[in-house]
Scaffold this motif. Sequence first.
Motif, PDB file in Angstrom:
ATOM      1  N   TYR A   3       0.844  -1.192   0.000  1.00  0.00           N
ATOM      2  CA  TYR A   3       0.000   0.000   0.000  1.00  0.00           C
ATOM      3  C   TYR A   3       0.877   1.239   0.000  1.00  0.00           C
ATOM      4  N   LEU A   4       0.331   2.350  -0.475  1.00  0.00           N
ATOM      5  CA  LEU A   4       1.043   3.619  -0.519  1.00  0.00           C
ATOM      6  C   LEU A   4       0.290   4.657   0.303  1.00  0.00           C
ATOM      7  N   GLU A   5       0.995   5.318   1.184  1.00  0.00           N
ATOM      8  CA  GLU A   5       0.420   6.405   1.977  1.00  0.00           C
ATOM      9  C   GLU A   5       0.975   7.707   1.408  1.00  0.00           C
ATOM     10  N   LEU A   6       0.129   8.725   1.286  1.00  0.00           N
ATOM     11  CA  LEU A   6       0.417   9.901   0.473  1.00  0.00           C
ATOM     12  C   LEU A   6       1.050  11.087   1.183  1.00  0.00           C
ATOM     13  N   SER A   7       1.334  11.015   2.472  1.00  0.00           N
ATOM     14  CA  SER A   7       1.851  12.207   3.142  1.00  0.00           C
ATOM     15  C   SER A   7       3.188  12.642   2.558  1.00  0.00           C
ATOM     16  N   THR A   8       3.395  13.918   2.569  1.00  0.00           N
ATOM     17  CA  THR A   8       4.595  14.605   2.068  1.00  0.00           C
ATOM     18  C   THR A   8       4.888  14.348   0.600  1.00  0.00           C
ATOM     19  N   ALA A   9       3.897  13.888  -0.154  1.00  0.00           N
ATOM     20  CA  ALA A   9       4.095  13.742  -1.597  1.00  0.00           C
ATOM     21  C   ALA A   9       4.354  15.131  -2.167  1.00  0.00           C
ATOM     22  N   GLY A  10       5.504  15.300  -2.783  1.00  0.00           N
ATOM     23  CA  GLY A  10       5.930  16.622  -3.228  1.00  0.00           C
ATOM     24  C   GLY A  10       5.379  17.058  -4.567  1.00  0.00           C
ATOM     25  N   VAL A  11       4.810  16.130  -5.319  1.00  0.00           N
ATOM     26  CA  VAL A  11       4.344  16.446  -6.663  1.00  0.00           C
ATOM     27  C   VAL A  11       2.911  15.939  -6.815  1.00  0.00           C
ATOM     28  N   VAL A  12       2.026  16.820  -7.230  1.00  0.00           N
ATOM     29  CA  VAL A  12       0.620  16.444  -7.402  1.00  0.00           C
ATOM     30  C   VAL A  12       0.493  15.300  -8.404  1.00  0.00           C
ATOM     31  N   PHE A  13       1.317  15.321  -9.447  1.00  0.00           N
ATOM     32  CA  PHE A  13       1.282  14.254 -10.447  1.00  0.00           C
ATOM     33  C   PHE A  13       1.491  12.889  -9.796  1.00  0.00           C
ATOM     34  N   ALA A  14       2.401  12.799  -8.818  1.00  0.00           N
ATOM     35  CA  ALA A  14       2.672  11.524  -8.155  1.00  0.00           C
ATOM     36  C   ALA A  14       1.443  11.036  -7.386  1.00  0.00           C
ATOM     37  N   VAL A  15       0.734  11.948  -6.746  1.00  0.00           N
ATOM     38  CA  VAL A  15      -0.501  11.581  -6.049  1.00  0.00           C
ATOM     39  C   VAL A  15      -1.524  11.052  -7.053  1.00  0.00           C
ATOM     40  N   ARG A  16      -1.695  11.764  -8.147  1.00  0.00           N
ATOM     41  CA  ARG A  16      -2.631  11.324  -9.194  1.00  0.00           C
ATOM     42  C   ARG A  16      -2.237   9.954  -9.731  1.00  0.00           C
ATOM     43  N   LEU A  17      -0.957   9.761 -10.018  1.00  0.00           N
ATOM     44  CA  LEU A  17      -0.494   8.491 -10.578  1.00  0.00           C
ATOM     45  C   LEU A  17      -0.708   7.347  -9.592  1.00  0.00           C
ATOM     46  N   ALA A  18      -0.380   7.563  -8.327  1.00  0.00           N
ATOM     47  CA  ALA A  18      -0.588   6.514  -7.319  1.00  0.00           C
ATOM     48  C   ALA A  18      -2.057   6.110  -7.261  1.00  0.00           C
ATOM     49  N   ILE A  19      -2.936   7.092  -7.229  1.00  0.00           N
ATOM     50  CA  ILE A  19      -4.370   6.794  -7.147  1.00  0.00           C
ATOM     51  C   ILE A  19      -4.852   6.122  -8.427  1.00  0.00           C
ATOM     52  N   ASP A  20      -4.366   6.568  -9.560  1.00  0.00           N
ATOM     53  CA  ASP A  20      -4.759   5.938 -10.834  1.00  0.00           C
ATOM     54  C   ASP A  20      -4.272   4.495 -10.929  1.00  0.00           C
ATOM     55  N   GLU A  21      -3.048   4.241 -10.480  1.00  0.00           N
ATOM     56  CA  GLU A  21      -2.442   2.918 -10.630  1.00  0.00           C
ATOM     57  C   GLU A  21      -2.906   1.912  -9.581  1.00  0.00           C
ATOM     58  N   VAL A  22      -3.042   2.337  -8.345  1.00  0.00           N
ATOM     59  CA  VAL A  22      -3.462   1.420  -7.266  1.00  0.00           C
ATOM     60  C   VAL A  22      -4.514   2.096  -6.385  1.00  0.00           C
TER      61      VAL A  22
END
Length: 152
Positions: free
Chosen positions: A87-106
């Motif tokens: 699982y991936l937890e999103l705190s301190t994600a520095g780039v919005v794209f990375a948050v979007r990609l994580a949610i899109d992928e898993v």
Amino acid sequence: MFGWGVRGDADTPPRFTDAAVESGAHAADHGGFPVVVHGFAPATAGDLATLAGLARKHPSVPLVISQLGGSNGLTAIELARETPNLYLELSTAGVVFAVRLAIDEVPDRTLFGSDAPYGDPFLARATVERVTRPGTVRDRVLGGTLAELLGL
């Protein structure tokens, strides 16, 4: 939740060695209670790969990489795609794209986090809301998946 890792001294960064992380495997004895690991620096892409290997070795234990793997976020996302109990937890994600990609992928294995008091919960939530539409995926990321993992 349990946490895995080894603390280093001032000159030696922590490392996720087999001996250190195997102790977290005891979570399997507790009904698959989630294990959370620190994902930001000094954790390396190699450390994340070690953790994914351990997750594959213990498939009944949900392993949560915090902080979206820090500067190794894309590696963390790729490993989560390949590892059903990672699982991936999103705190301190520095780039919005990375948050979007994580949610899109898993989407079913991505968890909201803010790293408060260092991070801002309002901004972290706004980021999740910005990259998702209202509905099931957003609800799971903002708490549904964690509630499921904890049996709530």
